[in-house]
Design a protein around this motif. Structure first.
Motif, short mmCIF file in Angstrom:
data_model
loop_
_atom_site.label_atom_id
_atom_site.label_comp_id
_atom_site.label_asym_id
_atom_site.label_seq_id
_atom_site.Cartn_x
_atom_site.Cartn_y
_atom_site.Cartn_z
N GLU A 1 63.28 48.59 88.38
CA GLU A 1 64.01 49.69 87.73
C GLU A 1 65.53 49.51 87.94
O GLU A 1 66.33 49.72 87.03
N PHE B 1 64.22 57.35 76.66
CA PHE B 1 64.18 58.64 77.36
C PHE B 1 65.01 59.65 76.57
O PHE B 1 66.13 59.35 76.15
N THR C 1 62.77 57.79 91.06
CA THR C 1 63.49 56.52 91.24
C THR C 1 64.88 56.56 90.60
O THR C 1 65.88 56.29 91.27
N LEU C 2 64.95 56.92 89.33
CA LEU C 2 66.28 56.99 88.70
C LEU C 2 67.07 58.18 89.25
O LEU C 2 68.30 58.17 89.20
N SER D 1 57.42 61.93 88.69
CA SER D 1 58.43 62.87 88.22
C SER D 1 59.79 62.23 87.96
O SER D 1 60.73 62.92 87.57
N LYS E 1 56.35 65.61 93.00
CA LYS E 1 55.17 64.74 93.03
C LYS E 1 55.39 63.42 92.28
O LYS E 1 56.39 63.24 91.60
N GLN F 1 65.68 64.59 88.19
CA GLN F 1 66.95 63.91 87.87
C GLN F 1 68.03 64.94 87.52
O GLN F 1 69.17 64.85 88.00
N ALA G 1 65.62 63.03 77.70
CA ALA G 1 66.37 63.94 78.58
C ALA G 1 66.07 63.58 80.03
O ALA G 1 65.05 62.95 80.31
P1 ADP Z 1 58.19 58.89 90.92
O1 ADP Z 1 59.01 58.01 91.80
O2 ADP Z 1 58.63 60.33 90.99
O3 ADP Z 1 56.72 58.74 91.15
P2 ADP Z 1 59.13 57.17 88.82
O4 ADP Z 1 60.57 57.17 89.18
O5 ADP Z 1 58.33 55.99 89.19
O6 ADP Z 1 58.43 58.49 89.42
O7 ADP Z 1 59.02 57.47 87.25
C1 ADP Z 1 57.79 57.56 86.58
C2 ADP Z 1 57.93 57.02 85.17
O8 ADP Z 1 58.78 57.85 84.38
C3 ADP Z 1 58.53 55.63 85.11
O9 ADP Z 1 57.82 54.85 84.19
C4 ADP Z 1 59.95 55.88 84.63
O10 ADP Z 1 60.49 54.76 83.95
C5 ADP Z 1 59.78 57.07 83.74
N1 ADP Z 1 61.00 57.89 83.59
C6 ADP Z 1 62.01 58.00 84.47
N2 ADP Z 1 62.97 58.83 84.01
C7 ADP Z 1 62.55 59.27 82.79
C8 ADP Z 1 63.12 60.16 81.81
N3 ADP Z 1 64.28 60.76 82.01
N4 ADP Z 1 62.40 60.37 80.68
C9 ADP Z 1 61.21 59.77 80.48
N5 ADP Z 1 60.63 58.92 81.37
C10 ADP Z 1 61.28 58.67 82.52
#
Ligand code: ADP
Ligand code: MG
Length: 237
Positions: A116, A45, A76-77, A73, A70, A52, A47
């Motif tokens: 995750e 990743f 989760t993190l 995006s 949506k 986040q 940024a």
């Molecule tokens: P949401 O819950 O909003 O649908 P997710 O948390 O499942 O989205 O994340 C979607 C994807 O983006 C996952 O594969 C995740 O690992 C990835 N991801 C999360 N943070 C980043 C980041 N900072 N940069 C690039 N990819 C990311």
């Protein structure tokens, strides 16, 4: 570097609430522990995603959040990383129950969140397990008995395990309702309200949703205290 205003405009971030901190536009700006930064780097990743960037500084102030963004995006993190810091800060005995509780509508989504959490929390020595229906309770109960920092659960199975008195939520100080709109569509509202009664009122509550209809607003008004609202892009009602 972009001004805060330009960054928010470019990424369609809008916030509502008092004294909202500026987004973290880079990983370096977060001041996160080195082991967590190493994990995001290892994942490739470059940024933080906009959700986040804006939800981390708010969550780190221990404030409640409603985040509307949506699918895909990076939500989760958005809630997991401040959750890891909460586990570290509380240093509870995990055998007395989790510090972080995440409610998720389906087994599939709950499993993805757990994966995750394991991937990004391993170097911080954070344990996480998943409780969902349609699978035997035995292994889930054994995990809980070993002591777990973060529990990801579907509302139905968590209620079953609460009724069996095999989990205590008294140590939970960080509660996440992920995909809140979907959980309500699936009829989980009574279950959610029952679970929240077991969580101390002195807690931080984060609600993530893709849409912002009346039912979601109403449960947010009941369960969150003075939340900061973060929208990414246009909001669907
Ligand atoms: P949401 O819950 O909003 O649908 P997710 O948390 O499942 O989205 O994340 C979607 C994807 O983006 C996952 O594969 C995740 O690992 C990835 N991801 C999360 N943070 C980043 C980041 N900072 N940069 C690039 N990819 C990311
Ligand atoms: Mg998600």
């Amino acid at each position: 570097s972009l001004s805060v205003e330009a960054y928010c405009r470019q990424h369609e971030i809008t916030v509502t609430g008092g004294e909202v901190p500026a987004p973290f536009t880079s990983f370096e700006a977060t001041g996160l522990p080195r082991e967590i930064l190493r994990e995001v780097q290892n994942a490739g990743f470059s940024a933080p995603t906009p959700i986040q960037a804006q939800s981390w500084p708010i969550a780190l102030q221990s404030r409640d959040i409603v985040a509307i963004a949506k699918t895909g995006s990076g939500k989760t993190l958005g809630y997991l990383i401040p959750g890891f810091l909460q586990v570290k800060r509380c240093s509870n005995n995990p055998q007395l129950g989790p510090t972080v509780l995440i409610l998720s509508p389906t087994r599939e989504l709950a499993t993805q969140i757990q994966e995750e959490a394991v991937k990004f929390g391993k170097s911080s020595k954070i344990s996480c397990t998943c409780l969902y229906g349609g699978a035997p309770k035995g292994p889930q109960l054994r995990d809980l008995d070993r002591g777990i920092d973060i529990v990801v659960a579907t509302p139905g199975r968590l209620n079953d395990i609460l009724e069996m008195k095999r989990i205590s939520l008294r140590q939970v100080s960080y509660l996440v309702l992920d995909e809140a709109d979907r959980m309500l569509d699936m009829g989980f509202e009574p279950q959610i309200r029952k679970i929240v009664k077991e969580v101390p009122a002195r807690r931080q509550t984060l609600m993530y949703t893709a849409t912002w209809p009346m039912e979601v607003r109403k449960i947010a008004a009941d369960l969150l205290v003075n939340p900061v609202q973060v929208n990414i892009g246009n909001v669907d009602e």
